[in-house]
Design a protein around this motif. Sequence first.
Motif, mmCIF file in Angstrom:
data_model
loop_
_atom_site.group_PDB
_atom_site.id
_atom_site.type_symbol
_atom_site.label_atom_id
_atom_site.label_comp_id
_atom_site.label_asym_id
_atom_site.label_seq_id
_atom_site.Cartn_x
_atom_site.Cartn_y
_atom_site.Cartn_z
ATOM 1 N N LEU A 66 0.879 -1.245 -0.081
ATOM 2 C CA LEU A 66 0.008 -0.126 0.066
ATOM 3 C C LEU A 66 0.884 1.304 0.036
ATOM 4 N N GLY A 67 1.888 1.407 0.627
ATOM 5 C CA GLY A 67 2.800 2.477 0.742
ATOM 6 C C GLY A 67 3.566 2.599 -0.376
ATOM 7 N N ASN A 68 4.074 1.555 -1.186
ATOM 8 C CA ASN A 68 4.731 1.606 -2.519
ATOM 9 C C ASN A 68 3.665 2.045 -3.518
ATOM 10 N N VAL A 69 2.382 1.861 -3.498
ATOM 11 C CA VAL A 69 1.401 2.267 -4.473
ATOM 12 C C VAL A 69 1.361 3.818 -4.149
ATOM 13 N N ILE A 70 1.049 4.137 -3.207
ATOM 14 C CA ILE A 70 1.051 5.637 -2.723
ATOM 15 C C ILE A 70 2.445 6.363 -3.292
ATOM 16 N N TRP A 71 3.348 5.991 -2.692
ATOM 17 C CA TRP A 71 4.636 6.396 -3.105
ATOM 18 C C TRP A 71 4.868 6.473 -4.651
ATOM 19 N N ALA A 72 4.538 5.452 -5.353
ATOM 20 C CA ALA A 72 4.686 5.417 -6.860
ATOM 21 C C ALA A 72 3.734 6.464 -7.514
ATOM 22 N N GLY A 76 7.151 8.424 -6.708
ATOM 23 C CA GLY A 76 8.134 7.283 -7.075
ATOM 24 C C GLY A 76 8.472 7.125 -8.809
ATOM 25 N N TRP A 77 7.387 7.488 -9.589
ATOM 26 C CA TRP A 77 7.489 7.473 -10.691
ATOM 27 C C TRP A 77 8.541 8.765 -11.330
ATOM 28 N N ILE A 78 8.413 9.862 -10.628
ATOM 29 C CA ILE A 78 9.079 10.734 -11.109
ATOM 30 C C ILE A 78 10.699 10.672 -10.686
ATOM 31 N N LEU A 79 10.881 10.131 -9.516
ATOM 32 C CA LEU A 79 12.434 9.648 -9.147
ATOM 33 C C LEU A 79 12.656 8.578 -10.060
ATOM 34 N N ALA A 80 12.028 7.473 -10.439
ATOM 35 C CA ALA A 80 12.460 6.498 -11.233
ATOM 36 C C ALA A 80 12.591 6.910 -12.745
ATOM 37 N N VAL A 81 11.864 7.749 -13.106
ATOM 38 C CA VAL A 81 12.378 8.375 -14.433
ATOM 39 C C VAL A 81 13.744 9.079 -14.411
ATOM 40 N N LEU A 82 13.963 9.969 -13.443
ATOM 41 C CA LEU A 82 15.233 10.582 -13.225
ATOM 42 C C LEU A 82 16.401 9.670 -13.329
ATOM 43 N N TYR A 83 16.176 8.613 -12.396
ATOM 44 C CA TYR A 83 17.232 7.616 -12.427
ATOM 45 C C TYR A 83 17.476 6.781 -13.716
ATOM 46 N N LEU A 84 16.475 6.461 -14.387
ATOM 47 C CA LEU A 84 16.312 5.639 -15.662
ATOM 48 C C LEU A 84 17.135 6.615 -16.458
ATOM 49 N N PHE A 85 16.911 7.917 -16.582
ATOM 50 C CA PHE A 85 17.439 8.980 -17.452
ATOM 51 C C PHE A 85 19.048 9.007 -17.035
ATOM 52 N N ALA A 86 19.400 9.026 -15.889
ATOM 53 C CA ALA A 86 20.911 9.040 -15.318
ATOM 54 C C ALA A 86 21.396 7.756 -15.887
ATOM 55 N N GLY A 87 20.909 6.738 -15.672
ATOM 56 C CA GLY A 87 21.196 5.361 -16.247
ATOM 57 C C GLY A 87 21.596 5.175 -17.664
ATOM 58 N N SER A 103 22.491 3.083 -11.323
ATOM 59 C CA SER A 103 21.473 3.931 -11.373
ATOM 60 C C SER A 103 20.247 3.126 -11.513
ATOM 61 N N PHE A 104 20.227 2.027 -12.453
ATOM 62 C CA PHE A 104 18.986 1.232 -12.695
ATOM 63 C C PHE A 104 18.773 0.522 -11.377
ATOM 64 N N LYS A 105 19.537 0.240 -10.483
ATOM 65 C CA LYS A 105 19.378 -0.333 -9.364
ATOM 66 C C LYS A 105 18.570 0.585 -8.369
ATOM 67 N N MET A 106 19.111 1.678 -8.361
ATOM 68 C CA MET A 106 18.575 2.800 -7.667
ATOM 69 C C MET A 106 17.102 3.415 -8.088
ATOM 70 N N MET A 107 16.769 2.997 -9.340
ATOM 71 C CA MET A 107 15.475 3.386 -10.041
ATOM 72 C C MET A 107 14.501 2.440 -9.473
ATOM 73 N N LYS A 108 14.615 1.301 -9.315
ATOM 74 C CA LYS A 108 13.639 0.357 -8.902
ATOM 75 C C LYS A 108 13.329 0.625 -7.499
ATOM 76 N N LEU A 109 14.509 0.918 -6.648
ATOM 77 C CA LEU A 109 14.243 1.251 -5.309
ATOM 78 C C LEU A 109 13.493 2.541 -4.931
ATOM 79 N N ALA A 110 13.825 3.571 -5.973
ATOM 80 C CA ALA A 110 13.015 4.759 -5.871
ATOM 81 C C ALA A 110 11.626 4.699 -6.234
ATOM 82 N N PHE A 111 11.185 3.867 -7.102
ATOM 83 C CA PHE A 111 9.816 3.591 -7.814
ATOM 84 C C PHE A 111 9.172 2.757 -6.314
ATOM 85 N N ALA A 112 9.716 1.832 -5.573
ATOM 86 C CA ALA A 112 8.954 1.090 -4.635
ATOM 87 C C ALA A 112 9.789 0.887 -3.647
ATOM 88 N N PRO A 113 10.015 1.765 -2.564
ATOM 89 C CA PRO A 113 11.043 1.690 -1.443
ATOM 90 C C PRO A 113 10.543 0.858 -0.273
#
Length: 123
Positions: A66-72, A76-87, A103-113
Amino acid sequence: MRTLGNILWIILGGASIAASWFFVGLVLCITIIGIPLGLQCFKMGWLTLMPFGQTVTYGGSFLSMLGNVIWAVTVGWILAVLYLFAGLLNCITIIGIPFGIQSFKMMKLAFAPFGATVTPNYY
């Protein structure tokens, strides 16, 4: 190799990004409602500070989901896109590929921590 990767990572911007995560975590921890979010920011800060030699494992309960859904949906999706772009930018050169992988590892964690744990690899 992991130590050299972490040193280069810190010098090339990891320290400033980690400091940003820690600052946001502190601001979120001011309120009681923000504490769970702040703890996730601290988790991201530690991973961002030294990503080489760290493993992220995912699991958790219904509350984590539930926390991941709210975060994402919110940030979360904004942070994940930024890490994707950096990667992707890091992977342009052969030398940058290990940094892109982190960066891709951090992208996944930034999307659902929520429910994820970051553990060091000792081998």
